[in-house]
Motif scaffolding. Structure first.
Motif, PDB file in Angstrom:
ATOM      1  N   ILE A 173       0.907  -0.907  -0.055  1.00  0.00           N
ATOM      2  CA  ILE A 173      -0.045  -0.168  -0.002  1.00  0.00           C
ATOM      3  C   ILE A 173       0.941   1.323  -0.195  1.00  0.00           C
ATOM      4  CG2 ILE A 173      -1.608   1.336   1.441  1.00  0.00           C
ATOM      5  CD1 ILE A 173      -2.770  -1.262   2.436  1.00  0.00           C
ATOM      6  N   GLY A 174       1.891   0.970   0.768  1.00  0.00           N
ATOM      7  CA  GLY A 174       2.741   2.386   0.997  1.00  0.00           C
ATOM      8  C   GLY A 174       2.229   3.613   1.764  1.00  0.00           C
ATOM      9  N   GLY A 175       2.701   4.573   1.933  1.00  0.00           N
ATOM     10  CA  GLY A 175       2.519   5.823   2.654  1.00  0.00           C
ATOM     11  C   GLY A 175       1.677   6.978   1.598  1.00  0.00           C
ATOM     12  N   ALA A 176       1.538   6.390   0.374  1.00  0.00           N
ATOM     13  CA  ALA A 176       1.132   7.647  -0.318  1.00  0.00           C
ATOM     14  C   ALA A 176      -0.271   8.371   0.076  1.00  0.00           C
ATOM     15  CB  ALA A 176       0.970   7.089  -1.807  1.00  0.00           C
ATOM     16  N   PRO A 177      -1.228   7.205   0.383  1.00  0.00           N
ATOM     17  CA  PRO A 177      -2.483   7.695   1.223  1.00  0.00           C
ATOM     18  C   PRO A 177      -2.462   8.732   2.006  1.00  0.00           C
ATOM     19  CG  PRO A 177      -2.838   5.554   0.490  1.00  0.00           C
ATOM     20  CD  PRO A 177      -1.251   5.780   0.503  1.00  0.00           C
ATOM     21  N   VAL A 178      -1.657   8.460   2.935  1.00  0.00           N
ATOM     22  CA  VAL A 178      -1.398   9.427   4.276  1.00  0.00           C
ATOM     23  C   VAL A 178      -0.810  10.758   4.061  1.00  0.00           C
ATOM     24  CG1 VAL A 178      -0.632   9.594   6.561  1.00  0.00           C
ATOM     25  CG2 VAL A 178      -1.531   7.583   5.584  1.00  0.00           C
ATOM     26  N   ALA A 179       0.243  10.388   2.917  1.00  0.00           N
ATOM     27  CA  ALA A 179       1.182  11.750   2.299  1.00  0.00           C
ATOM     28  C   ALA A 179      -0.044  12.563   1.635  1.00  0.00           C
ATOM     29  CB  ALA A 179       2.194  11.314   1.399  1.00  0.00           C
ATOM     30  N   THR A 180      -1.016  12.142   1.046  1.00  0.00           N
ATOM     31  CA  THR A 180      -1.811  12.958   0.165  1.00  0.00           C
ATOM     32  C   THR A 180      -2.826  13.823   1.138  1.00  0.00           C
ATOM     33  OG1 THR A 180      -1.942  11.304  -1.602  1.00  0.00           O
ATOM     34  CG2 THR A 180      -3.962  12.742  -1.362  1.00  0.00           C
ATOM     35  N   TYR A 181      -3.045  12.885   2.157  1.00  0.00           N
ATOM     36  CA  TYR A 181      -3.844  13.672   3.452  1.00  0.00           C
ATOM     37  C   TYR A 181      -3.079  14.611   3.956  1.00  0.00           C
ATOM     38  CZ  TYR A 181      -5.412  14.860   8.156  1.00  0.00           C
ATOM     39  OH  TYR A 181      -5.588  15.441   9.054  1.00  0.00           O
ATOM     40  N   ALA A 182      -1.843  14.469   4.231  1.00  0.00           N
ATOM     41  CA  ALA A 182      -0.961  15.739   4.665  1.00  0.00           C
ATOM     42  C   ALA A 182      -0.867  16.755   3.656  1.00  0.00           C
ATOM     43  CB  ALA A 182       0.570  15.155   5.068  1.00  0.00           C
ATOM     44  N   MET A 183      -0.692  16.709   2.432  1.00  0.00           N
ATOM     45  CA  MET A 183      -0.720  17.618   1.630  1.00  0.00           C
ATOM     46  C   MET A 183      -2.035  18.604   1.610  1.00  0.00           C
ATOM     47  SD  MET A 183       0.915  16.358  -2.046  1.00  0.00           S
ATOM     48  CE  MET A 183       2.344  15.656  -2.249  1.00  0.00           C
ATOM     49  N   THR A 184      -3.090  18.009   1.649  1.00  0.00           N
ATOM     50  CA  THR A 184      -4.318  18.726   1.883  1.00  0.00           C
ATOM     51  C   THR A 184      -4.449  19.473   3.371  1.00  0.00           C
ATOM     52  OG1 THR A 184      -5.565  16.837   2.978  1.00  0.00           O
ATOM     53  CG2 THR A 184      -5.733  16.920   0.616  1.00  0.00           C
ATOM     54  N   ARG A 185      -3.718  19.194   4.090  1.00  0.00           N
ATOM     55  CA  ARG A 185      -3.565  19.829   5.636  1.00  0.00           C
ATOM     56  C   ARG A 185      -2.731  21.031   5.225  1.00  0.00           C
ATOM     57  NH1 ARG A 185      -7.627  19.725   8.270  1.00  0.00           N
ATOM     58  NH2 ARG A 185      -6.224  20.958   9.724  1.00  0.00           N
ATOM     59  N   GLU A 186      -1.881  20.918   4.077  1.00  0.00           N
ATOM     60  CA  GLU A 186      -0.918  21.942   4.011  1.00  0.00           C
ATOM     61  C   GLU A 186      -1.519  23.234   3.032  1.00  0.00           C
ATOM     62  OE1 GLU A 186       1.639  22.565   5.655  1.00  0.00           O
ATOM     63  OE2 GLU A 186       2.288  20.710   6.589  1.00  0.00           O
ATOM     64  N   GLY A 187      -2.822  22.913   2.493  1.00  0.00           N
ATOM     65  CA  GLY A 187      -3.381  23.665   1.872  1.00  0.00           C
ATOM     66  C   GLY A 187      -3.559  23.150   0.279  1.00  0.00           C
ATOM     67  N   ILE A 188      -3.140  21.976  -0.153  1.00  0.00           N
ATOM     68  CA  ILE A 188      -3.089  21.637  -1.682  1.00  0.00           C
ATOM     69  C   ILE A 188      -4.254  21.040  -1.763  1.00  0.00           C
ATOM     70  CG2 ILE A 188      -2.073  20.144  -3.450  1.00  0.00           C
ATOM     71  CD1 ILE A 188       0.620  20.695  -1.865  1.00  0.00           C
ATOM     72  N   LYS A 189      -5.130  21.054  -2.932  1.00  0.00           N
ATOM     73  CA  LYS A 189      -6.365  20.217  -3.074  1.00  0.00           C
ATOM     74  C   LYS A 189      -6.204  18.851  -3.376  1.00  0.00           C
ATOM     75  CE  LYS A 189      -8.786  24.316  -5.429  1.00  0.00           C
ATOM     76  NZ  LYS A 189      -9.419  24.628  -6.843  1.00  0.00           N
ATOM     77  N   LEU A 190      -7.291  18.197  -3.013  1.00  0.00           N
ATOM     78  CA  LEU A 190      -7.062  16.792  -3.032  1.00  0.00           C
ATOM     79  C   LEU A 190      -6.941  16.132  -4.390  1.00  0.00           C
ATOM     80  CD1 LEU A 190      -7.439  13.914  -1.402  1.00  0.00           C
ATOM     81  CD2 LEU A 190      -9.801  14.241  -1.906  1.00  0.00           C
ATOM     82  N   GLY A 191      -7.481  16.563  -5.226  1.00  0.00           N
ATOM     83  CA  GLY A 191      -7.290  16.386  -6.718  1.00  0.00           C
ATOM     84  C   GLY A 191      -5.655  16.452  -7.309  1.00  0.00           C
ATOM     85  N   GLN A 192      -5.075  17.765  -6.857  1.00  0.00           N
ATOM     86  CA  GLN A 192      -3.832  18.091  -7.031  1.00  0.00           C
ATOM     87  C   GLN A 192      -2.871  17.269  -6.496  1.00  0.00           C
ATOM     88  OE1 GLN A 192      -2.825  22.279  -6.460  1.00  0.00           O
ATOM     89  NE2 GLN A 192      -0.679  21.878  -7.126  1.00  0.00           N
ATOM     90  N   SER A 193      -3.217  16.884  -5.033  1.00  0.00           N
ATOM     91  CA  SER A 193      -2.078  16.165  -4.104  1.00  0.00           C
ATOM     92  C   SER A 193      -2.399  14.737  -4.702  1.00  0.00           C
ATOM     93  CB  SER A 193      -2.754  16.177  -2.693  1.00  0.00           C
ATOM     94  OG  SER A 193      -3.883  15.832  -2.584  1.00  0.00           O
ATOM     95  N   SER A 194      -3.416  14.204  -5.166  1.00  0.00           N
ATOM     96  CA  SER A 194      -3.397  12.908  -5.595  1.00  0.00           C
ATOM     97  C   SER A 194      -2.441  12.722  -6.821  1.00  0.00           C
ATOM     98  CB  SER A 194      -4.962  12.589  -6.115  1.00  0.00           C
ATOM     99  OG  SER A 194      -5.595  12.570  -4.854  1.00  0.00           O
ATOM    100  N   ALA A 195      -2.865  13.867  -7.810  1.00  0.00           N
ATOM    101  CA  ALA A 195      -1.929  13.652  -9.101  1.00  0.00           C
ATOM    102  C   ALA A 195      -0.372  13.984  -8.797  1.00  0.00           C
ATOM    103  CB  ALA A 195      -2.287  15.012  -9.867  1.00  0.00           C
ATOM    104  N   ILE A 196      -0.043  14.626  -7.777  1.00  0.00           N
ATOM    105  CA  ILE A 196       1.265  14.833  -7.337  1.00  0.00           C
ATOM    106  C   ILE A 196       1.737  13.315  -6.819  1.00  0.00           C
ATOM    107  CG2 ILE A 196       3.057  15.722  -5.580  1.00  0.00           C
ATOM    108  CD1 ILE A 196       1.187  18.342  -5.658  1.00  0.00           C
ATOM    109  N   MET A 197       1.059  12.875  -6.262  1.00  0.00           N
ATOM    110  CA  MET A 197       1.318  11.460  -5.421  1.00  0.00           C
ATOM    111  C   MET A 197       1.380  10.473  -6.437  1.00  0.00           C
ATOM    112  SD  MET A 197       2.107  11.395  -2.323  1.00  0.00           S
ATOM    113  CE  MET A 197       2.839  12.747  -2.539  1.00  0.00           C
ATOM    114  N   LEU A 198       0.758  10.345  -7.491  1.00  0.00           N
ATOM    115  CA  LEU A 198       0.828   9.557  -8.932  1.00  0.00           C
ATOM    116  C   LEU A 198       1.900   9.858  -9.757  1.00  0.00           C
ATOM    117  CD1 LEU A 198      -2.897   9.429  -9.946  1.00  0.00           C
ATOM    118  CD2 LEU A 198      -1.533   7.550  -9.010  1.00  0.00           C
ATOM    119  N   TYR A 199       2.010  11.198  -9.792  1.00  0.00           N
ATOM    120  CA  TYR A 199       3.352  11.536 -10.617  1.00  0.00           C
ATOM    121  C   TYR A 199       4.672  11.064  -9.886  1.00  0.00           C
ATOM    122  CZ  TYR A 199       5.726  14.192 -14.103  1.00  0.00           C
ATOM    123  OH  TYR A 199       6.712  14.599 -15.096  1.00  0.00           O
TER     124      TYR A 199
END
Length: 339
Positions: free
Chosen positions: A88-114
């Motif tokens: 699974i890895g830590g990407a889902p939790v890192a995505t949540y952390a990004m949203t807490r830092e003000g990045i939209k969920l869709g953008q943070s998901s794309a950043i994780m995928l990239y």
């Protein structure tokens, strides 16, 4: 907390087994003080790994977050990777952390995928290196046998196929990812989240298209940062071993690379219980004194795994406190003003 407890328990048990099977009285007398500063170098490389991960995240986010925010996300990512199944890895939790830092969920998901895609590019480069090297050196230890060799070939093949599919979905046809998400959230028990998730899927698709339009220099720098993160991971076991005893540096590096790829398919939280065994199997035969194998595993896990947990807890607590303070502020705003 459950995954954390399971991960630590498996790690302690597996380290205990390796130490029990390899320990001999008086082993510490053979340590040479002049080599021990190498363990300090391993700590520095661990911090460099966090730095390059944070730099990659911030770069992919077009620097809309600060350096400390990127470090918090990187530490949270490492922490989540240490306590969730490796598959699974830590990407889902890192995505949540990004949203807490003000990045939209869709953008943070794309950043994780990239970011995952950049890792896949790295695997695509690493696999041929291992295959070619195997023609001249014993990269895969004989101890893993036929089953182990077939498993490694399947891992290599799976990584390359997954990388190709992810590259197609993210860089060539991002609409595919959106369609997959829409189909998943048509399931009865997920329908209530469909509107919000579909809106974020639109953001993911639009940001994926923006990433696709980035110049080659952007891709190359992002790949460089991803590569440096992986080189730090590969270097750490090698540095730890060489801090205890001399060894074949080239073979240590190649086996560390193969071992790190094998880590990706261990299903236990943080790979605990499996990575310690793989360390002993892949690098143990290259350590002249058998008694040092357990010591090397212990030092490596303390510097990498347990430090990730410790630093990650501080990062997670920051997000928890920030969330609590935000809710308290919202509560104060909704209170009626006293006359």
């Amino acid at each position: 907390m459950k995954y954390l407890a399971i991960s630590i328990a498996l790690s302690v048990i597996s380290m205990g087994v390796v130490i029990y099977l390899t320990y001999t009285p008086g082993v510490l007398e053979h340590l040479k003080p002049k080599r021990l500063p190498g363990l300090g170098l391993a700590i520095v490389v661990t911090l460099l790994k966090v730095y390059f991960t944070a730099a990659k995240i911030r770069y992919l986010a077009d620097k809309v977050i600060g350096k400390m925010a990127a470090v918090r996300i990187a530490l949270t990512w490492d922490f989540a990777s240490a306590v969730t199944p490796s598959t699974i890895g830590g990407a889902p939790v890192a995505t949540y952390a990004m949203t807490r830092e003000g990045i939209k969920l869709g953008q943070s998901s794309a950043i994780m995928l990239y970011s995952v895609l950049l890792d896949q590019f790295w695997y695509a480069m690493a696999v041929p290196i291992l295959l070619i090297s195997s023609m001249y050196l014993q990269v895969l230890p004989p101890e893993i046998g036929l089953v182990g060799n077939v498993t490694m070939i399947l891992i290599y093949t799976g990584l390359l196929l997954y990388g190709a599919l992810l590259a197609y979905g993210l860089l060539i046809n991002p609409a595919v990812i959106k369609k997959v998400i829409e189909k998943i959230f048509k399931l009865p028990f997920l329908k209530k989240y469909a509107d919000k998730v579909n809106a974020e899927a639109d953001n993911l698709e639009s940001y994926s298209r923006l990433l696709r339009k980035k110049p080659l220099t952007f891709v190359l720098k992002a790949f460089y940062l991803s590569t440096m993160t992986w080189l730090c991971k590969i270097a750490l076991p090698v540095i730890v071993v060489l801090s205890l005893l001399p060894g074949d540096e080239i073979l240590l590096i190649l086996r560390s690379l193969a071992m790190n790829l094998a880590f990706l398919v261990i299903p236990t939280p943080g790979g605990s219980g499996g990575v310690e065994g793989l360390f002993a199997i892949f690098l143990g035969p290259l350590i002249d004194r058998k008694a040092f194998i357990g010591l090397a595993v212990f030092a490596w896990r303390i510097i990498t795994y347990y430090s990730s947990i410790g630093l990650g807890i501080f990062a997670m607590l920051w997000y928890v406190n920030d969330s609590v303070n935000q809710k308290l502020a919202e509560t104060d705003e909704t209170k009626p003003t006293e006359i």
